[in-house]
Scaffold this active site. Structure first.
Site, PDB file in Angstrom:
ATOM      1  N   GLU A 120       0.849  -1.233   0.024  1.00  0.00           N
ATOM      2  CA  GLU A 120      -0.226  -0.009   0.043  1.00  0.00           C
ATOM      3  C   GLU A 120       0.454   1.163   0.216  1.00  0.00           C
ATOM      4  OE1 GLU A 120      -2.956  -0.527  -0.386  1.00  0.00           O
ATOM      5  OE2 GLU A 120      -3.524  -1.780   0.311  1.00  0.00           O
ATOM      6  N   HIS A 143      -2.329   1.641   8.444  1.00  0.00           N
ATOM      7  CA  HIS A 143      -3.399   0.933   7.936  1.00  0.00           C
ATOM      8  C   HIS A 143      -4.371  -0.257   8.184  1.00  0.00           C
ATOM      9  CE1 HIS A 143      -6.035  -1.660   5.053  1.00  0.00           C
ATOM     10  NE2 HIS A 143      -5.288  -2.401   4.589  1.00  0.00           N
ATOM     11  N   HIS A 145      -7.333  -4.045   9.556  1.00  0.00           N
ATOM     12  CA  HIS A 145      -8.127  -4.698   9.436  1.00  0.00           C
ATOM     13  C   HIS A 145      -9.458  -4.359  10.012  1.00  0.00           C
ATOM     14  CE1 HIS A 145      -6.286  -6.558   5.936  1.00  0.00           C
ATOM     15  NE2 HIS A 145      -5.841  -5.462   5.556  1.00  0.00           N
ATOM     16  N   HIS A 215     -13.354  -3.196   2.906  1.00  0.00           N
ATOM     17  CA  HIS A 215     -11.791  -4.004   3.283  1.00  0.00           C
ATOM     18  C   HIS A 215     -10.611  -3.482   5.093  1.00  0.00           C
ATOM     19  CE1 HIS A 215      -6.839  -3.292   1.124  1.00  0.00           C
ATOM     20  NE2 HIS A 215      -6.703  -4.152   2.562  1.00  0.00           N
TER      21      HIS A 215
HETATM   22  O1  2HA Z   1      -1.288  -7.254   3.304  1.00  0.00           O
HETATM   23  O2  2HA Z   1      -3.250  -4.722   4.200  1.00  0.00           O
HETATM   24  O3  2HA Z   1      -3.710  -3.403   2.261  1.00  0.00           O
HETATM   25  C1  2HA Z   1      -1.104  -5.500   3.499  1.00  0.00           C
HETATM   26  C2  2HA Z   1      -2.701  -5.195   3.159  1.00  0.00           C
HETATM   27  C3  2HA Z   1      -3.043  -4.334   2.180  1.00  0.00           C
HETATM   28 ZN    ZN Z   2      -5.557  -4.381   3.714  1.00  0.00          ZN
END
Ligand code: 2HA
Ligand code: ZN
Length: 268
Positions: A120, A143, A145, A215
């Protein structure tokens, strides 16, 4: 072995804070396998003359965009395919330091190990470029999840402007107080794409956290713990909503008047 960071205690502090947060992402179940990424702009904490005398330890690589405001900048980046839980313990084996070439369109790795940066990277570097362009003090992008927030992004009704922000704010006063800019929504785009990077930059001009539909989230802050806290308070609100629904009722939520009162009290 001596690390690049040993010469730069303030850069080291910031990378160690990112490593601490990487552990929290894993412990919270938001970082399965190699999920998520962290980047830290350490340009202000290093000696740029010395950095530019260093031999690169990898090839000149295209970013995919031209980012003039971070040209000659220096970043710590999680490595692609690397695990957050490993980065938590060994940040310089699961991430690397890169420098952006003067053209703002290419980078090269300089320390400690040739660990290729996160997939990313376009989103992360575009965010940092915009932060510098608008004089922000924020130097970290995360970032990850978070399960509940990703689940909520599968409901089209939540993706309309401000619906999710108001719902999450109304679950517990702290969310209104400590995530005052709410949660931006970025419609689904291919992971790692330049389009996703461009939309994310726009979203983060209005919010400190945005939700990538189906995502994950991206958060920014002065340092890694600050960016993490914003995600954490939003997830707390999502969990309260989920728990109420699983107890069989729709949570009432705080009234608009109660939320406005908080806005006044916290000068938001
Ligand atoms: O692996 O989360 O969006 C990294 C991520 C890609
Ligand atoms: Zn990701």
């Amino acid at each position: 072995m001596k690390s690049f960071l040993d010469d730069y205690p303030r850069a080291k502090d910031e990378v160690l804070k990112a490593a601490e947060v990487a552990g929290y992402l894993w412990q919270n179940g938001w970082a399965e396998r190699n999920g998520g990424n962290i980047t830290v702009n350490i340009t202000e904490h290093v000696n740029l003359e010395r950095v530019w005398r260093m031999q690169p330890i990898g090839p000149v690589t295209e970013i995919g965009m031209t980012l003039p405001h971070i040209a000659r900048g220096v970043f710590f980046c999680k490595g692609t395919g690397r695990r957050m839980r490993d980065l938590a313990r060994w940040p310089m084996d699961n991430g690397s330091v890169i420098r952006i070439l003067p053209d703002g369109a290419h980078y090269e790795m300089i320390a400690d190990n040739p660990v290729r940066p996160t997939s990313e990277l376009p989103s992360h570097l575009a965010i940092h470029d915009d932060l510098i362009a608008r004089g922000s003090t924020y130097r970290v992008a995360i970032h990850t999840h978070p399960t509940e927030l990703v689940a909520m992004s599968h409901n089209p009704a939540f993706l309309k402007p401000d619906v999710l922000t108001r719902l999450l704010w109304s679950m517990i006063p702290e969310t209104r107080a400590f995530c005052p800019k709410g949660l931006g929504i970025i419609p689904y785009e291919m992971p790692s794409s330049v389009k996703l990077a461009e939309e994310t930059v726009k979203g983060l001009q209005e919010h400190d956290v945005v939700l990538w539909e189906k995502h994950g989230v991206v958060a920014i802050g002065n340092d890694a713990p600050e960016a993490f806290d914003q995600i954490d308070v939003l997830v707390k609100a999502a969990q309260i909503y989920q728990d109420a629904r699983s107890m069989g009722f729709i949570p009432e939520g705080m009234t608009d008047a109660a939320m406005d009162e908080l806005k006044e009290a916290f000068h938001l």
